[in-house]
Design a protein around this motif. Structure first.
Motif, mmCIF file in Angstrom:
data_model
loop_
_atom_site.group_PDB
_atom_site.id
_atom_site.type_symbol
_atom_site.label_atom_id
_atom_site.label_comp_id
_atom_site.label_asym_id
_atom_site.label_seq_id
_atom_site.Cartn_x
_atom_site.Cartn_y
_atom_site.Cartn_z
ATOM 1 N N PHE A 55 0.650 -1.036 0.044
ATOM 2 C CA PHE A 55 -0.015 -0.168 0.130
ATOM 3 C C PHE A 55 0.806 1.317 0.058
ATOM 4 N N ILE A 56 2.154 1.283 0.621
ATOM 5 C CA ILE A 56 2.876 2.406 0.520
ATOM 6 C C ILE A 56 3.473 2.452 -0.718
ATOM 7 N N LEU A 57 3.787 1.263 -1.340
ATOM 8 C CA LEU A 57 4.281 1.569 -2.906
ATOM 9 C C LEU A 57 3.115 2.066 -3.823
ATOM 10 N N MET A 58 1.856 1.581 -3.419
ATOM 11 C CA MET A 58 1.015 2.411 -4.271
ATOM 12 C C MET A 58 0.756 3.708 -4.033
ATOM 13 N N GLU A 59 1.061 4.095 -2.991
ATOM 14 C CA GLU A 59 0.883 5.794 -2.588
ATOM 15 C C GLU A 59 2.026 6.241 -3.487
ATOM 16 N N LEU A 60 3.211 5.775 -3.390
ATOM 17 C CA LEU A 60 4.344 6.330 -4.297
ATOM 18 C C LEU A 60 4.233 6.365 -5.683
#
Length: 626
Positions: free
Chosen positions: A399-404
């Motif tokens: 999910f952090i990767l998605m935000e990035l």
């Protein structure tokens, strides 16, 4: 007895310690239960051989979960969602299963074992994904709705999977080597039915079919015609515990019936839930079963964590980590293809792809079930459990990767939609036109005043235009958009954005540019009110405050107060709340939660006592005049 109490204390204590920590870290309760099991099992060695026996009991939590899922799925609602469930969800399960099955066969597994592996890894984590979507406010986005549809399809698909897996089991004369290849022996037993109750053990094939259909039909008929009279009979006793006993009897009895005819207890529980979904006693059943489901399911995940063999990871860490990464990659590729085919764009596409790329908690269930049915070997099951756990632990990072990716995305589909050029100005600028902003826009426009509406959701703007309302697509926090909208000459700015951080950013900029501008801002709660107050908003409206106040007035009118008295109480409460907000803003600290801020708590208590005294004084004076 002492040993049982000691084990129970260990399991419950581990859950109480680990799950709240995991929840506060945003990892979800499932990972908390797994961590608790890992802590008391492989790490500290506090539990041992009793874990497998306890797991058989804890699996009943899965049966209760599927019963509750069935209660939430009315047959009509399922029918209305059939296209999305069968299309998007069905394709995801089919393609993912096929991809994993092919990969497993390339690694040398037999087709039956490979199919079981494919089914296990095709499922995603409902608990983690839904909790994350809710926490991040993504449930109502296109990507969030598509993700929910796939998760719902997966939950339903667990039922036929549990029914299919026993058909993949090898006969008793066949066992599995550690790598999943077949090893044949001479028959040394008399069949699995020996020594156990079964209605179909000695029946021919057509007899088994008839008994199975009869059992399923009995469940449906009992749910339709027998449930209401039985519930009314129990209701007449006015004993709360009898409702709980009946709810447990339904689940336990149906599970036992399914086992007698050789079917999965989960299948019967799910079917009973769907049949009872339209019952007026549905909410009673949900309330009574939920605590047992939560505890047993949590216990199941703890036993899974306690049973994970980390010696396998230590013996071949690169292979296990590589397989976990391969699961996420293969599943992500399938999801990305489906996202493009479904015309999801930008953030929605990545939310759908990365949000569902992990394996899920039902994978633990299917793994344990497959092991018990002699579908997969013990050594392979230990690797599968490790891979599932690792993929779930990686989910927050996805999910952090998605935000990035969303932040630095160069997706041409997103860039192709350029911001509108604002060719008009108005007395009022409305930033954000969701359910809150559209009411403001309609009221002000109906009164004959010009508004300039800006929203960053192109679909919302398109929908406005279909109904004859003018709006502009763009980011309302951008200075150039605000200047083009006429910020220099506007009299009022309405900040109705969903994102609290964006709302504060907009208020700060507008107040800096126009100290004389009247700013009206939407807030979710008191913390948002205080932040917006400090940022420079003039009037701050909490989302639920006015509607809750009106509901409270209706309550007072129907418990003895006159309409005038209730209106006076409402007016007094409203005035006092505005005064209290200004008072509490002086002692509010953004670095400390309200409950831990002693000055805030003390002042809030004083203001509440003042409110009670003022209301009682006014009501007594009014009654004396009457």
């Amino acid at each position: 007895m002492e040993g049982f109490l000691f084990s129970a204390s260990i399991y419950l204590g581990a859950a109480v310690l680990a799950v709240p920590v995991a929840a506060r870290l945003g990892l979800g309760s499932v990972l908390g239960y797994l961590a608790a099991g890992i802590l008391i099992g492989p790490v500290l060695g506090l539990v041992g051989a009793e874990t497998k026996d306890l797991q058989h009991f804890a699996e009943f939590g899965v049966v209760m979960m599927l019963f509750l899922i069935g209660l939430e799925l009315e047959p009509r609602a399922l029918w209305d969602m059939r296209h999305r469930l069968i299309g998007l969800g069905g394709l995801q399960i089919t393609l993912s299963t096929a991809a994993f099955m092919g990969g497993a066969m390339l690694l040398g597994l037999s087709w039956s074992v490979a199919l079981a592996v494919g089914l296990i890894f095709a499922l995603s984590s409902t608990a983690i994904v839904l909790q994350t979507l809710s926490e991040k406010g993504l449930m109502q986005t296109a990507g969030g709705r598509s993700t929910f549809s796939v998760l719902l399809t997966q939950d339903i698909a667990v039922i036929p999977m549990l029914a299919l897996l026993p058909l993949l089991a090898l006969p008793k004369a066949v066992t599995l080597d550690g790598d999943g290849s077949i090893n044949r022996h001479l028959e040394d037993g008399h069949g699995s039915a020996h020594g156990s109750l079964s209605l179909v053990a000695d029946l021919p094939g057509w007899g088994v079919t008839l008994v199975t259909i009869g059992a399923i039909g009995a469940i449906i008929l009992a749910g339709v015609y027998l449930a209401r009279p039985v519930f009314r009979y129990i209701h007449a006793a006015h004993l709360r515990e009898m409702f709980t006993a009946l709810a447990l009897l339904i689940v336990v009895g149906i599970s036992f019936l399914m086992m007698l005819v050789g079917l999965s207890p989960a299948l019967g529980a799910f079917l009973a839930g769907v049949v009872l979904a339209n019952s007026e006693f549905r909410h009673e059943l949900e309330t009574d079963i939920e605590p047992f489901k939560g505890l047993l399911l949590g216990l199941f995940f703890i036993t899974v964590g306690a049973g994970i063999n980390f010696a396998v990871l230590q013996s071949d860490p690169f292979a296990i980590l590589g397989l976990a990464a391969a699961v996420i990659l293969i599943k992500g590729l399938v999801l990305y293809v489906l996202a493009r085919a479904s015309k999801l764009q930008g953030r929605d596409r990545w939310l759908f792809t990365l949000g569902l790329a992990q394996a899920g908690e039902f994978g633990f269930v299917l793994t344990a079930f497959s092991l018990g049915q002699n579908v997969i070997p013990v050594a392979l099951s230990e690797r599968i459990l490790l891979i599932i756990a690792l993929s779930m632990l990686i989910t927050p990072l996805l999910f952090i990767l998605m935000e990035l990716i969303d932040k630095y995305s160069s997706d041409p589909a997103v860039q192709a939609v350029e911001h509108d050029e604002i060719d008009t100005d108005g007395t009022v600028i409305i930033a954000g036109v969701g359910r809150f902003g559209q009411i403001v826009n309609r009221l002000v426009g109906s009164a004959g005043f010009n508004t300039v509406v800006i929203d960053h959701d192109i679909k919302t703007i398109d929908l406005m235009r279909r109904f004859g309302f003018k709006g502009f697509f763009g980011d309302p926090t951008r200075p150039d958009m605000l200047r083009a909208a006429g910020l220099a000459d506007a009299r009022v700015l309405v900040v109705a954005l969903d994102d609290p951080a964006a709302a504060i950013k907009l208020v700060l900029y507008a107040r800096k540019e126009r100290p004389d501008l009247h700013i009206i801002a939407r807030a979710r709660d008191r913390s948002d009110v205080f932040r917006l107050y400090r940022a420079g908003a003039n009037d701050i409206v909490r989302e639920m405050f006015d509607s809750s106040l009106r509901a409270g007035r209706y309550v007072l009118e129907n418990i003895g107060l006159t309409e005038f008295e209730a209106a006076e109480a409402e007016r007094m409460f409203y005035a006092h709340d505005r005064h209290a907000i200004r008072e509490l803003a002086e002692v509010w600290d953004p670095e400390t939660t309200s409950g831990e801020n002693k000055a805030y708590v003390a002042r809030a208590k004083e203001l509440e006592r003042d409110l009670e005294a003022s209301l009682l004084t006014i009501l007594e004076a009014r009654r004396s005049e009457d």
